[in-house]
Design a protein around this motif. Sequence first.
Motif, short mmCIF file in Angstrom:
data_model
loop_
_atom_site.label_atom_id
_atom_site.label_comp_id
_atom_site.label_asym_id
_atom_site.label_seq_id
_atom_site.Cartn_x
_atom_site.Cartn_y
_atom_site.Cartn_z
N GLY A 3 0.83 -1.19 0.00
CA GLY A 3 0.00 0.00 0.00
C GLY A 3 0.87 1.24 0.00
O GLY A 3 2.03 1.20 0.40
N VAL A 4 0.30 2.35 -0.46
CA VAL A 4 1.05 3.60 -0.55
C VAL A 4 0.20 4.74 -0.01
O VAL A 4 -1.00 4.83 -0.30
CB VAL A 4 1.45 3.90 -2.01
N GLY A 5 0.82 5.60 0.78
CA GLY A 5 0.16 6.80 1.26
C GLY A 5 0.95 8.03 0.84
O GLY A 5 2.18 8.04 0.93
N PHE A 6 0.24 9.04 0.36
CA PHE A 6 0.86 10.29 -0.04
C PHE A 6 0.40 11.42 0.88
O PHE A 6 -0.76 11.47 1.28
CB PHE A 6 0.46 10.67 -1.47
N LYS A 39 3.15 17.47 -10.59
CA LYS A 39 4.32 16.96 -11.29
C LYS A 39 5.07 15.94 -10.44
O LYS A 39 5.43 14.85 -10.91
CB LYS A 39 5.25 18.11 -11.67
N VAL A 40 5.29 16.28 -9.17
CA VAL A 40 6.02 15.38 -8.27
C VAL A 40 5.20 14.12 -8.00
O VAL A 40 5.73 13.00 -7.98
CB VAL A 40 6.38 16.09 -6.96
N LYS A 48 8.34 5.80 -10.47
CA LYS A 48 8.85 4.94 -9.40
C LYS A 48 7.94 3.76 -9.10
O LYS A 48 8.18 3.01 -8.16
CB LYS A 48 9.07 5.77 -8.14
N GLY A 49 6.88 3.61 -9.88
CA GLY A 49 6.07 2.41 -9.78
C GLY A 49 5.07 2.35 -8.65
O GLY A 49 4.45 1.31 -8.41
#
Length: 218
Positions: A3-6, A39-40, A48-49
């Motif tokens: 999982g990913v959190g931003f 953009k970032v 970065k997948g």
Amino acid sequence: MFGVGFCLGASNVSVVKINGLNGEIEQAESKAHDGNPKKVLAEYLWDKGYSQADRLAVTGRKFKEIVNLPALSEPEATELAYKFLKKKYPEADFIVSAGGETFIVYKLDKYGKIINVFTGNKCASGTGEFFLQQIARMDLDVEKALELALNQEEEYLVSGRCSVFCKSDCTHALNKGVDKGKVVAGLCRMMATKIIELLEKSAEKRVWLVGGTSRNKV
């Protein structure tokens, strides 16, 4: 499986990658967006997948509306982060969120739930973004500015009451030939003083400091 959190902050985009099996953090990084968080974010997702994650979520005071992802408010994200991190670190009575635009102090109960919130005045002085603006006027990046400040035995005192007064103090000092390191050290002291003033509203002293400004070691 992961999982990913931003966190889409005022100055930086931060990302954390979580192992989907054991819930442990596998990777964490942060990058300044210079006013272009899209953009970032796109770089993280595609270059970065991170777009291959099984779960994605986003938080951040200012920019979370720019993406169509499950969103958490900052208090929700703070409580969840505390629940995760208190397994490894001493418990806290307060969490100070010192970011690019605001200083906020969250008071926690014994279960880690937010029961009160303290904020400073709405003036920009003392925030991370204001600090970046002032050192940019001195032609310094963050690393060089902090290096100069750490080498000072005393700082040049600047006003924390108003961003206009603070900027004027910095300009006046530099025009007089005051060492840049002393001025930066003064800015750092002013920022720390603002946090201390908020914490003085309670006798409890177990504190966590989070946010980009917490990386300032001066």
